[in-house]
Design a protein around this motif. Structure first.
Motif, PDB file in Angstrom:
ATOM      1  N   THR A  96       0.836  -1.205   0.000  1.00 45.99           N
ATOM      2  CA  THR A  96       0.000   0.000   0.000  1.00 45.99           C
ATOM      3  C   THR A  96       0.867   1.251   0.000  1.00 45.99           C
ATOM      4  O   THR A  96       0.605   2.197  -0.755  1.00 45.99           O
ATOM      5  N   ALA A  97       1.904   1.264   0.821  1.00 44.10           N
ATOM      6  CA  ALA A  97       2.773   2.444   0.904  1.00 44.10           C
ATOM      7  C   ALA A  97       3.453   2.716  -0.440  1.00 44.10           C
ATOM      8  O   ALA A  97       3.496   3.869  -0.902  1.00 44.10           O
ATOM      9  N   LEU A  98       3.974   1.680  -1.083  1.00 47.31           N
ATOM     10  CA  LEU A  98       4.634   1.862  -2.379  1.00 47.31           C
ATOM     11  C   LEU A  98       3.641   2.343  -3.434  1.00 47.31           C
ATOM     12  O   LEU A  98       3.933   3.266  -4.200  1.00 47.31           O
ATOM     13  N   SER A  99       2.466   1.713  -3.468  1.00 52.06           N
ATOM     14  CA  SER A  99       1.454   2.103  -4.459  1.00 52.06           C
ATOM     15  C   SER A  99       0.987   3.532  -4.236  1.00 52.06           C
ATOM     16  O   SER A  99       0.797   4.288  -5.197  1.00 52.06           O
ATOM     17  N   LEU A 100       0.802   3.907  -2.974  1.00 48.59           N
ATOM     18  CA  LEU A 100       0.360   5.260  -2.653  1.00 48.59           C
ATOM     19  C   LEU A 100       1.392   6.286  -3.120  1.00 48.59           C
ATOM     20  O   LEU A 100       1.060   7.266  -3.788  1.00 48.59           O
ATOM     21  N   GLU A 101       2.645   6.051  -2.791  1.00 53.55           N
ATOM     22  CA  GLU A 101       3.686   7.017  -3.150  1.00 53.55           C
ATOM     23  C   GLU A 101       3.862   7.132  -4.665  1.00 53.55           C
ATOM     24  O   GLU A 101       3.891   8.236  -5.220  1.00 53.55           O
ATOM     25  N   MET A 102       3.935   6.006  -5.349  1.00 55.24           N
ATOM     26  CA  MET A 102       4.164   6.074  -6.788  1.00 55.24           C
ATOM     27  C   MET A 102       2.939   6.615  -7.532  1.00 55.24           C
ATOM     28  O   MET A 102       3.082   7.335  -8.525  1.00 55.24           O
ATOM     29  N   SER A 103       1.751   6.334  -7.027  1.00 57.75           N
ATOM     30  CA  SER A 103       0.539   6.908  -7.623  1.00 57.75           C
ATOM     31  C   SER A 103       0.489   8.411  -7.401  1.00 57.75           C
ATOM     32  O   SER A 103      -0.001   9.157  -8.260  1.00 57.75           O
ATOM     33  N   LEU A 104       1.003   8.865  -6.262  1.00 56.43           N
ATOM     34  CA  LEU A 104       1.071  10.299  -6.011  1.00 56.43           C
ATOM     35  C   LEU A 104       1.985  10.976  -7.039  1.00 56.43           C
ATOM     36  O   LEU A 104       1.675  12.051  -7.530  1.00 56.43           O
ATOM     37  N   TYR A 105       3.093  10.324  -7.385  1.00 58.09           N
ATOM     38  CA  TYR A 105       3.984  10.889  -8.406  1.00 58.09           C
ATOM     39  C   TYR A 105       3.259  10.969  -9.751  1.00 58.09           C
ATOM     40  O   TYR A 105       3.389  11.971 -10.465  1.00 58.09           O
ATOM     41  N   ASP A 106       2.503   9.937 -10.094  1.00 56.72           N
ATOM     42  CA  ASP A 106       1.718   9.990 -11.329  1.00 56.72           C
ATOM     43  C   ASP A 106       0.789  11.199 -11.316  1.00 56.72           C
ATOM     44  O   ASP A 106       0.697  11.937 -12.293  1.00 56.72           O
ATOM     45  N   TYR A 107       0.094  11.389 -10.215  1.00 58.58           N
ATOM     46  CA  TYR A 107      -0.855  12.494 -10.092  1.00 58.58           C
ATOM     47  C   TYR A 107      -0.136  13.848 -10.194  1.00 58.58           C
ATOM     48  O   TYR A 107      -0.547  14.733 -10.941  1.00 58.58           O
ATOM     49  N   ALA A 108       0.965  13.977  -9.458  1.00 56.87           N
ATOM     50  CA  ALA A 108       1.695  15.253  -9.418  1.00 56.87           C
ATOM     51  C   ALA A 108       2.256  15.623 -10.783  1.00 56.87           C
ATOM     52  O   ALA A 108       2.215  16.793 -11.179  1.00 56.87           O
ATOM     53  N   PHE A 109       2.760  14.642 -11.510  1.00 56.35           N
ATOM     54  CA  PHE A 109       3.455  14.944 -12.755  1.00 56.35           C
ATOM     55  C   PHE A 109       2.575  14.804 -13.998  1.00 56.35           C
ATOM     56  O   PHE A 109       2.693  15.601 -14.918  1.00 56.35           O
ATOM     57  N   ASP A 110       1.689  13.823 -14.027  1.00 51.01           N
ATOM     58  CA  ASP A 110       0.822  13.628 -15.203  1.00 51.01           C
ATOM     59  C   ASP A 110      -0.396  14.536 -15.189  1.00 51.01           C
ATOM     60  O   ASP A 110      -0.802  15.038 -16.228  1.00 51.01           O
ATOM     61  N   ILE A 111      -0.996  14.718 -14.024  1.00 54.97           N
ATOM     62  CA  ILE A 111      -2.251  15.476 -13.918  1.00 54.97           C
ATOM     63  C   ILE A 111      -1.987  16.945 -13.573  1.00 54.97           C
ATOM     64  O   ILE A 111      -2.520  17.849 -14.205  1.00 54.97           O
ATOM     65  N   LEU A 112      -1.171  17.167 -12.538  1.00 52.42           N
ATOM     66  CA  LEU A 112      -0.913  18.539 -12.084  1.00 52.42           C
ATOM     67  C   LEU A 112       0.227  19.207 -12.852  1.00 52.42           C
ATOM     68  O   LEU A 112       0.402  20.422 -12.739  1.00 52.42           O
ATOM     69  N   HIS A 113       1.027  18.435 -13.552  1.00 52.02           N
ATOM     70  CA  HIS A 113       2.148  18.953 -14.350  1.00 52.02           C
ATOM     71  C   HIS A 113       3.154  19.729 -13.492  1.00 52.02           C
ATOM     72  O   HIS A 113       3.680  20.766 -13.910  1.00 52.02           O
ATOM     73  N   LYS A 114       3.420  19.205 -12.305  1.00 48.08           N
ATOM     74  CA  LYS A 114       4.410  19.811 -11.413  1.00 48.08           C
ATOM     75  C   LYS A 114       5.808  19.334 -11.791  1.00 48.08           C
ATOM     76  O   LYS A 114       5.979  18.359 -12.527  1.00 48.08           O
ATOM     77  N   LYS A 115       6.816  20.025 -11.271  1.00 49.18           N
ATOM     78  CA  LYS A 115       8.207  19.724 -11.613  1.00 49.18           C
ATOM     79  C   LYS A 115       8.888  18.812 -10.591  1.00 49.18           C
ATOM     80  O   LYS A 115       9.773  18.041 -10.950  1.00 49.18           O
ATOM     81  N   ALA A 116       8.495  18.941  -9.321  1.00 46.50           N
ATOM     82  CA  ALA A 116       9.152  18.144  -8.280  1.00 46.50           C
ATOM     83  C   ALA A 116       8.227  17.989  -7.072  1.00 46.50           C
ATOM     84  O   ALA A 116       7.379  18.844  -6.818  1.00 46.50           O
ATOM     85  N   VAL A 117       8.426  16.882  -6.373  1.00 43.72           N
ATOM     86  CA  VAL A 117       7.708  16.610  -5.128  1.00 43.72           C
ATOM     87  C   VAL A 117       8.756  16.409  -4.041  1.00 43.72           C
ATOM     88  O   VAL A 117       9.697  15.635  -4.220  1.00 43.72           O
ATOM     89  N   TYR A 118       8.581  17.138  -2.947  1.00 41.31           N
ATOM     90  CA  TYR A 118       9.520  17.081  -1.834  1.00 41.31           C
ATOM     91  C   TYR A 118       8.835  16.537  -0.585  1.00 41.31           C
ATOM     92  O   TYR A 118       7.647  16.761  -0.379  1.00 41.31           O
ATOM     93  N   GLY A 119       9.612  15.855   0.223  1.00 46.51           N
ATOM     94  CA  GLY A 119       9.125  15.387   1.516  1.00 46.51           C
ATOM     95  C   GLY A 119      10.248  15.455   2.521  1.00 46.51           C
ATOM     96  O   GLY A 119      11.430  15.466   2.149  1.00 46.51           O
ATOM     97  N   ASP A 120       9.881  15.530   3.778  1.00 50.24           N
ATOM     98  CA  ASP A 120      10.894  15.489   4.825  1.00 50.24           C
ATOM     99  C   ASP A 120      10.517  14.411   5.822  1.00 50.24           C
ATOM    100  O   ASP A 120       9.347  14.168   6.079  1.00 50.24           O
ATOM    101  N   VAL A 121      11.542  13.742   6.343  1.00 47.63           N
ATOM    102  CA  VAL A 121      11.366  12.595   7.219  1.00 47.63           C
ATOM    103  C   VAL A 121      12.341  12.739   8.370  1.00 47.63           C
ATOM    104  O   VAL A 121      13.517  13.079   8.141  1.00 47.63           O
ATOM    105  N   PHE A 122      11.884  12.473   9.585  1.00 51.54           N
ATOM    106  CA  PHE A 122      12.839  12.408  10.683  1.00 51.54           C
ATOM    107  C   PHE A 122      13.885  11.354  10.311  1.00 51.54           C
ATOM    108  O   PHE A 122      13.542  10.236   9.912  1.00 51.54           O
TER     109      PHE A 122
END
Length: 186
Positions: A96-122
């Motif tokens: 689920t975690a892998l599918s969620l993250e990679m699907s988010l990239y599809d959404y960000a880049f294919d649908i929203l046409h964004k250039k980069a997605v950033y995240g921060d993690v402890f």
């Protein structure tokens, strides 16, 4: 397991309060909040009006399981921030975690046409950092003693996926596509 995303409703706020105040969740977040229903109702109203953010409730087999969000939707440079947590322990899985993250990239880049997605993690959250790396994320920077929470300083690892990189590696990834419903408010 069928994973779906939907808008958050007031009926979800009790679970969100419980999840967000759970020590297993908060130990990896910047704050240990003391949430109230009144405060969460105001938060949800604010989120619904804010054109720069979008939140979804994660459901697994029709059961509320967690929250995923995007920030920076109005960023003129085309960069997004993102984060998520799975509050229901029994519904957590690597798949689920892998599918969620990679699907988010599809959404960000294919649908929203964004250039980069950033995240921060402890930085102590080695498992999530490794998960992001499996998805193709790159470490941008590690800031030492960057977040102080209740008197304790935490290192933070900043990670990034660019559209260029995602389009280059996407074909090498196997994941179940999760649909991110709805476009940001226009």
């Amino acid at each position: 397991m069928a994973v779906t995303l939907r808008d958050i409703g007031t009926e979800d706020l009790e679970n969100i309060i419980r999840w967000r105040m759970d020590e297993d969740i908060t130990k990896y977040m910047n704050t240990n909040p003391k949430l109230t229903m009144e405060g969460q109702v105001k938060w949800l109203e604010g989120v619904r009006k804010n054109e720069d953010v979008r939140y979804w409730l994660i459901e697994v087999d029709g059961v509320g399981a967690g929250v995923v969000n995007l920030t920076g939707l109005q960023n003129p440079q085309g960069d997004l921030g993102w984060g998520y947590y799975m509050g229901e322990k029994k519904l957590r899985s690597i798949k689920t975690a892998l599918s969620l993250e990679m699907s988010l990239y599809d959404y960000a880049f294919d649908i929203l046409h964004k250039k980069a997605v950033y995240g921060d993690v402890f930085s102590l959250n080695k498992g999530v950092i490794q998960l992001h790396k499996i998805c193709g994320c790159e470490v941008v920077e590690e800031k030492k003693s960057h977040v102080c929470k209740e008197g304790v300083w935490y290192d933070v690892t900043y990670m990034r996926m660019t559209a260029e990189r995602w389009f280059h590696i996407r074909g090498t990834k196997q994941y179940e596509k999760i649909e991110f419903q709805g476009l940001p408010k226009e």
